[in-house]
Design a protein around this motif. Sequence first.
Motif, PDB file in Angstrom:
ATOM      1  N   LEU A 465       0.821  -1.211   0.000  1.00 44.40           N
ATOM      2  CA  LEU A 465       0.000   0.000   0.000  1.00 44.40           C
ATOM      3  C   LEU A 465       0.855   1.260   0.000  1.00 44.40           C
ATOM      4  N   GLN A 466       2.071   1.167   0.512  1.00 45.85           N
ATOM      5  CA  GLN A 466       2.963   2.322   0.414  1.00 45.85           C
ATOM      6  C   GLN A 466       3.245   2.655  -1.051  1.00 45.85           C
ATOM      7  N   GLU A 467       3.466   1.629  -1.848  1.00 42.58           N
ATOM      8  CA  GLU A 467       3.692   1.844  -3.278  1.00 42.58           C
ATOM      9  C   GLU A 467       2.414   2.283  -3.975  1.00 42.58           C
ATOM     10  N   PHE A 468       1.288   1.687  -3.555  1.00 40.72           N
ATOM     11  CA  PHE A 468       0.025   1.971  -4.247  1.00 40.72           C
ATOM     12  C   PHE A 468      -0.451   3.400  -3.964  1.00 40.72           C
ATOM     13  N   GLN A 469      -0.164   3.912  -2.776  1.00 36.89           N
ATOM     14  CA  GLN A 469      -0.643   5.269  -2.486  1.00 36.89           C
ATOM     15  C   GLN A 469       0.045   6.288  -3.386  1.00 36.89           C
ATOM     16  N   LYS A 470       1.271   5.987  -3.843  1.00 39.14           N
ATOM     17  CA  LYS A 470       1.928   6.846  -4.817  1.00 39.14           C
ATOM     18  C   LYS A 470       1.195   6.796  -6.153  1.00 39.14           C
ATOM     19  N   VAL A 471       0.756   5.584  -6.541  1.00 39.48           N
ATOM     20  CA  VAL A 471      -0.017   5.426  -7.774  1.00 39.48           C
ATOM     21  C   VAL A 471      -1.320   6.202  -7.673  1.00 39.48           C
ATOM     22  N   VAL A 472      -1.954   6.179  -6.513  1.00 41.95           N
ATOM     23  CA  VAL A 472      -3.216   6.888  -6.308  1.00 41.95           C
ATOM     24  C   VAL A 472      -3.012   8.390  -6.492  1.00 41.95           C
ATOM     25  N   ARG A 473      -1.985   8.923  -5.875  1.00 40.48           N
ATOM     26  CA  ARG A 473      -1.747  10.367  -5.963  1.00 40.48           C
ATOM     27  C   ARG A 473      -1.444  10.782  -7.415  1.00 40.48           C
ATOM     28  N   GLU A 474      -0.623  10.007  -8.103  1.00 38.70           N
ATOM     29  CA  GLU A 474      -0.287  10.340  -9.485  1.00 38.70           C
ATOM     30  C   GLU A 474      -1.511  10.256 -10.394  1.00 38.70           C
ATOM     31  N   THR A 475      -2.291   9.191 -10.248  1.00 37.75           N
ATOM     32  CA  THR A 475      -3.461   8.993 -11.110  1.00 37.75           C
ATOM     33  C   THR A 475      -4.496  10.083 -10.889  1.00 37.75           C
ATOM     34  N   VAL A 476      -4.777  10.417  -9.640  1.00 37.98           N
ATOM     35  CA  VAL A 476      -5.768  11.450  -9.334  1.00 37.98           C
ATOM     36  C   VAL A 476      -5.287  12.811  -9.825  1.00 37.98           C
ATOM     37  N   ALA A 477      -3.986  13.071  -9.703  1.00 40.95           N
ATOM     38  CA  ALA A 477      -3.450  14.348 -10.191  1.00 40.95           C
ATOM     39  C   ALA A 477      -3.627  14.461 -11.699  1.00 40.95           C
ATOM     40  N   GLU A 478      -3.383  13.377 -12.428  1.00 38.84           N
ATOM     41  CA  GLU A 478      -3.565  13.400 -13.885  1.00 38.84           C
ATOM     42  C   GLU A 478      -5.019  13.652 -14.243  1.00 38.84           C
ATOM     43  N   LEU A 479      -5.946  12.983 -13.570  1.00 42.04           N
ATOM     44  CA  LEU A 479      -7.373  13.172 -13.859  1.00 42.04           C
ATOM     45  C   LEU A 479      -7.819  14.588 -13.498  1.00 42.04           C
ATOM     46  N   ALA A 480      -7.329  15.112 -12.391  1.00 44.38           N
ATOM     47  CA  ALA A 480      -7.712  16.465 -11.986  1.00 44.38           C
ATOM     48  C   ALA A 480      -7.227  17.499 -12.999  1.00 44.38           C
ATOM     49  N   GLU A 481      -6.062  17.262 -13.570  1.00 43.85           N
ATOM     50  CA  GLU A 481      -5.531  18.191 -14.571  1.00 43.85           C
ATOM     51  C   GLU A 481      -6.387  18.181 -15.828  1.00 43.85           C
ATOM     52  N   LYS A 482      -6.921  17.011 -16.195  1.00 42.31           N
ATOM     53  CA  LYS A 482      -7.762  16.906 -17.388  1.00 42.31           C
ATOM     54  C   LYS A 482      -9.173  17.442 -17.160  1.00 42.31           C
ATOM     55  N   SER A 483      -9.599  17.566 -15.922  1.00 39.63           N
ATOM     56  CA  SER A 483     -11.005  17.847 -15.613  1.00 39.63           C
ATOM     57  C   SER A 483     -11.381  19.313 -15.698  1.00 39.63           C
ATOM     58  N   ALA A 484     -10.398  20.200 -15.877  1.00 41.20           N
ATOM     59  CA  ALA A 484     -10.674  21.645 -15.924  1.00 41.20           C
ATOM     60  C   ALA A 484     -11.398  22.105 -14.672  1.00 41.20           C
ATOM     61  N   GLY A 485     -10.937  21.632 -13.538  1.00 45.87           N
ATOM     62  CA  GLY A 485     -11.504  22.061 -12.267  1.00 45.87           C
ATOM     63  C   GLY A 485     -12.679  21.248 -11.788  1.00 45.87           C
ATOM     64  N   LYS A 486     -13.161  20.254 -12.587  1.00 47.46           N
ATOM     65  CA  LYS A 486     -14.314  19.459 -12.188  1.00 47.46           C
ATOM     66  C   LYS A 486     -13.958  18.408 -11.124  1.00 47.46           C
ATOM     67  N   LEU A 487     -12.678  18.019 -11.093  1.00 49.73           N
ATOM     68  CA  LEU A 487     -12.250  17.015 -10.122  1.00 49.73           C
ATOM     69  C   LEU A 487     -11.168  17.613  -9.232  1.00 49.73           C
ATOM     70  N   GLN A 488     -11.426  17.574  -7.948  1.00 53.50           N
ATOM     71  CA  GLN A 488     -10.466  18.057  -6.970  1.00 53.50           C
ATOM     72  C   GLN A 488     -10.028  16.891  -6.093  1.00 53.50           C
ATOM     73  N   SER A 489      -8.940  17.071  -5.387  1.00 53.12           N
ATOM     74  CA  SER A 489      -8.426  15.964  -4.587  1.00 53.12           C
ATOM     75  C   SER A 489      -7.969  16.446  -3.226  1.00 53.12           C
ATOM     76  N   ALA A 490      -8.020  15.545  -2.279  1.00 50.14           N
ATOM     77  CA  ALA A 490      -7.544  15.816  -0.923  1.00 50.14           C
ATOM     78  C   ALA A 490      -7.098  14.501  -0.311  1.00 50.14           C
ATOM     79  N   PHE A 491      -5.970  14.549   0.402  1.00 49.20           N
ATOM     80  CA  PHE A 491      -5.450  13.369   1.078  1.00 49.20           C
ATOM     81  C   PHE A 491      -5.290  13.707   2.555  1.00 49.20           C
ATOM     82  N   ILE A 492      -5.923  12.913   3.393  1.00 45.65           N
ATOM     83  CA  ILE A 492      -5.993  13.215   4.823  1.00 45.65           C
ATOM     84  C   ILE A 492      -5.510  12.004   5.615  1.00 45.65           C
TER      85      ILE A 492
END
Length: 973
Positions: A465-492
């Motif tokens: 899961l340490q490795e996978f959480q990096k994949v999660v952050r990268e994937t969500v960042a890519e989708l958020a960039e494509k969304s033109a503000g429609k997708l936001q992210s937060a990690f808590i």
Amino acid sequence: MQLEDSIRKAAAKEITLFFSSPIGYLFLGVFAAVTLFVFFWGEAFFSRNIADVRPLFEWMPILLIFLSAALTMRMWSEERRTGTLEFILTLPAPAWHFIAGKFLACLILLAAALVITLPLPISVELIADLDWGPIISAYFATFLLGAAYLSIGLYVSARSDNQIVSLLLTTIIGGALYLLGSPMLTDFFGNVVGEQLRNLGTGSRFNSITRGVLDFRDLYYYVSIIGVFLALNLYALEKQRWDITQRRPQHSLWRWATGLLVVNVLTANVWLSFVGNLRVDTTRGDIYSISNATYQYIDQIREPLTIRGYFSAKTHPLLAPLVPELKDLLQEYKVAGGGKINIEFIDPASEPELEEEANRKYGIKPVPFQVADRYQASVVNSYFNVLIQYGDEYEVLGFQDLIEVKPQNDGELEVLLRNPEYDITRSLKKVLYSFQAGGNILAQLKKPVTFTGYISADQQLPQPLQEFQKVVRETVAELAEKSAGKLQSAFIDPNAGNGEVAQQINQEYGFRPMSAGLFSDNAFYFYLTLSDGDNLVQLPLPEELDKESLERYIDSGLKRFASGFLKTVGLVAPEVNYQMAQQGMGGNQYTLLREILSQNMTVDTVSLSEGNVPHDVDILVVLDPVNFNDKQVFAIDQFLMKGGTVVLAASPFNVTLGRERLSATPQATGLENWLSHYGLEIGKEFVMDEQNSAFPVPVTRRSGMFSFQEIRRLDYPYFVDVRGDGINEDNMIVADIPEISMAWSSPISVDTDKNAGRDVIQLLQSSANSWVSDDTAIMPNVNGDQAGGFQRQNGDGHYSLGSVVTGSFSSYFAGKDSPLRVEDSAQENAAGEENAAANGEQADEAAPIQSGILDKSSDTARIVLFSSTKFLDDTTLKMASSLGDESVKNALQMLANAIEWSLEDRGLLSIRGRSHFNRTLPPMSEQTQLMLEYGNYVAVIIAIVLVAWLQGLWRRRNAKVYVDLLGMGGQTA
């Protein structure tokens, strides 16, 4: 004329010999007795609680083996033993005349045996609404199967002069053909070999016809057996005429002709196996055929659409017979598509590359099943999935989506395809509309969506899961960039600070710390969610911790928030206190309803507290309204004025269903005046009906010094069982639903004067033996080990439990001040008075308020009203289905139908009601059940006596003819 006479005389002789002794009648009696015993006792017809007569035919493939062997064992063996066979062969008539005559006689005797069982379906028709299409098909299949066994028996009898040997050999051959396709043999082989064996089995072919599908391949299979063995019978008799000391050309000609005939007749079965559209669906509603609705969706396909079936060669024995049925249906989609639909069948185990694609791209995983082979019990990982892909859009159906399971009384399970056309067409519609919407889920989001990852610090996470959480952050960042503000992210990190976030997500969402293993002390959080502020979707943790699986799960979650893919249902339901709900006090829960609606629509939870309905809501569903204020009523009213549809499930009583108590208290919905304005009123009584569903009651049973707690089925008049003429068969909302259980309903009255000019449709009504009661003591009376019912009260007749009013409505708020403006004005006046008081001035008198109200609706407006809130509640549905009665979930289907009917989505609506386990028996007393059972026993006796009387009448007629002929001969002499 000579041909007909010789065959007729041969048949008449055999029938006369059969009934010349009591053995023939005894034989028919035993056959009927065994059939009835299997029906009422072996298959437990009443406990099975399904309104069909399939148990009558369950054992027919086996019973017919013994029936046919007994009918044919003496046909030729007796002729050989007594020496009359040589006489027959020397007659000028060809041998096939005598074969046809004996075969005809056997068919007549077989028909007589089957006719004797006809009182059974007729008697069931008297108490239930039978679908006669499958019954007629089953009788036809039984006759063909019996004819096939008879042809085998005639051939065996022609080869032996011993009746017992003939009986045994016929039984062995017939039994072998039956075993070829039975689960007793096919369970030991894979899906491919098992399917070939089922094509050879007489019983497996029989099952296909008895469910209501007359497939030409099955019919020809039985005809081919008849043709082969009758041809062999003719060859065996012709051989008796030959001089075995001399070889003649005609002998070889007979051998070659017979051999070629047999080979060609059997080979035709092979090439016919590739023809899948020569069949007739005899079921009511054609539940096994492609419907016009499916054709309408297929016509909208513009690009090639792929339907791929993933079926393992080795699968669970209960799933294996369903594979050929599903393949046949998918082939019909290919035919209907006219080249636009491509069908593929894959065994992933034999094609590793496609298996890898299925796992990673589509999330299709094998399911472990426990099976037994010839040597040991084992677990097999099996695929049973259907993929529908159109462009980049796809849907996957698993075995949970495709099958329907019903427990049997012997503890076994009956597994059938639930409604495959509906499931496949529903998925086809989804991918079609998604593709037409552009396929870009991010662009179709109605409002910004936040991806929140509740993830612990790296040092607390397991290494994967340490490795996978990096994949999660990268994937969500890519989708958020494509969304033109429609997708936001937060990690808590929930444990950060004082752990307040951990407590909050535990209380609100039930998110608790995870553990890396059973004996691991390391606790951590790894929860992924999507939320638009009103609704939250939890994303499951992918089995394969990779980017492809994560993207697939995120896309699936985003579709819940996207527009342009599905219609939006605005659901208004009371908030549930889940902690109190465990004690039966948390309010009604509608999770099952949400799941049903979410299959084809976007379901948004809507609050009416601000006095309006969101603009993107296509239909408004209001469940269990309690003390609605003017703003909430105004929101509903104005949505109706916009030409919308309001589906309302309301009750004047709050029924609390706890673990050990059941109570009802009066409640106000706040919609009473609003409904009255539109000519609708819900009576403040419960409707009670002698035609009702069962209620599970815990009863203490004493046996000596011991006490046992058990659940009993108690007739409960508050659970109105609506069926037959109580269902409006002219309306698509309920037309295809055989029965609906309405729990704790109240009577609906419609003022026809107020609704003049509108269409009023009565959907549901109680039976003629119903009454009303305002008594809130709804707990069944249970004393010791006795469960008592309820006393019938005054007032008989039908009561409406569901109605639809459609047309143009005048607003309830017409000519009144808008509740929204009144509240705003009150706040402004209060603020003005406060300021004036502070300044020592006199406050100005409030100015008149303009309401800004829509006064009149268009003709498309509808009110769909049901007078119960518990009939859709999770607790009620689960409680009733715990008794094995899955028909209680028909209420969910009805509400989904009402929504699709209102949204003019009649396509899926027309095929949604197709199911195998919907039609149940009406409630019956034990006396009625015994009367039905014993009545069939008496009917069989009467039928056998009638056969004996007709046989005696025919024999006396023939005797009179012979006497007359002898008399004429004597006068001539």
